[in-house]
Design an enzyme around this catalytic site. Sequence first.
Site, PDB file in Angstrom:
ATOM      1  N   ASP A 102      -6.970  -1.230  -4.594  1.00 52.98           N
ATOM      2  CA  ASP A 102      -8.020  -0.792  -3.662  1.00 52.98           C
ATOM      3  C   ASP A 102      -8.902   0.272  -4.310  1.00 52.98           C
ATOM      4  O   ASP A 102     -10.125   0.270  -4.143  1.00 52.98           O
ATOM      5  CB  ASP A 102      -7.404  -0.222  -2.380  1.00 52.98           C
ATOM      6  CG  ASP A 102      -6.556  -1.229  -1.625  1.00 52.98           C
ATOM      7  OD1 ASP A 102      -6.799  -2.446  -1.758  1.00 52.98           O
ATOM      8  OD2 ASP A 102      -5.641  -0.793  -0.902  1.00 52.98           O
TER       9      ASP A 102
ATOM     10  N   ASP B  76       0.870  -1.183   0.000  1.00 49.52           N
ATOM     11  CA  ASP B  76       0.000   0.000   0.000  1.00 49.52           C
ATOM     12  C   ASP B  76       0.899   1.223   0.000  1.00 49.52           C
ATOM     13  O   ASP B  76       1.969   1.222   0.615  1.00 49.52           O
ATOM     14  CB  ASP B  76      -0.902   0.008   1.237  1.00 49.52           C
ATOM     15  CG  ASP B  76      -1.973  -1.078   1.187  1.00 49.52           C
ATOM     16  OD1 ASP B  76      -2.388  -1.445   0.070  1.00 49.52           O
ATOM     17  OD2 ASP B  76      -2.394  -1.539   2.253  1.00 49.52           O
TER      18      ASP B  76
END
Length: 169
Positions: free
Chosen positions: A148, A129
């Site tokens: 995401d 991330d």
Amino acid sequence: MNFTKRSFYIFAVIILTIAADQISKVIVRANVIGRTASQPSERIPIIGDYFTLMNVENTGAFLGMGSDLNPALRIVFLLVLPILVLGLVLRHILKDKSLDNWSLFAFASIIGGGVANVYDRIVYGSVTDFLFIDLGGVFRTGIFNLADMSVSAGMIILLFVSFTQKKKA
């Protein structure tokens, strides 16, 4: 299976989503110092402190949920279950010819994002991330990635399509 323009569209969205996500993660892993046990991740401002780039390896799911599960449960909830659900969704959109292009795009984006994050869990044991938004306390996200974003955008599009179709009915 008869490979039609519709099928090509679905697989093109899935493959482009996976490719964009994986390329962005390769760039981040190579160029942004990641978080370690003793040091936080390097923070690179993109738009001041409002939008920053960092490198965090997430061993859980959304916002790290599930990272503290025992290994067997993590395999079930973060690998097996997502693979089954993504496969069922793909089967559904390939068979249901009544879906409009926006719904196909949304479902394909969700599948692409899901596959990209599952791939990371299988290959790296975690998901990279790297994006973070903080609008000075008014709005703040967790750290996320392009996969995401694809899943979230797909869900938003499906909600929008659902509401507009209900209005028409």
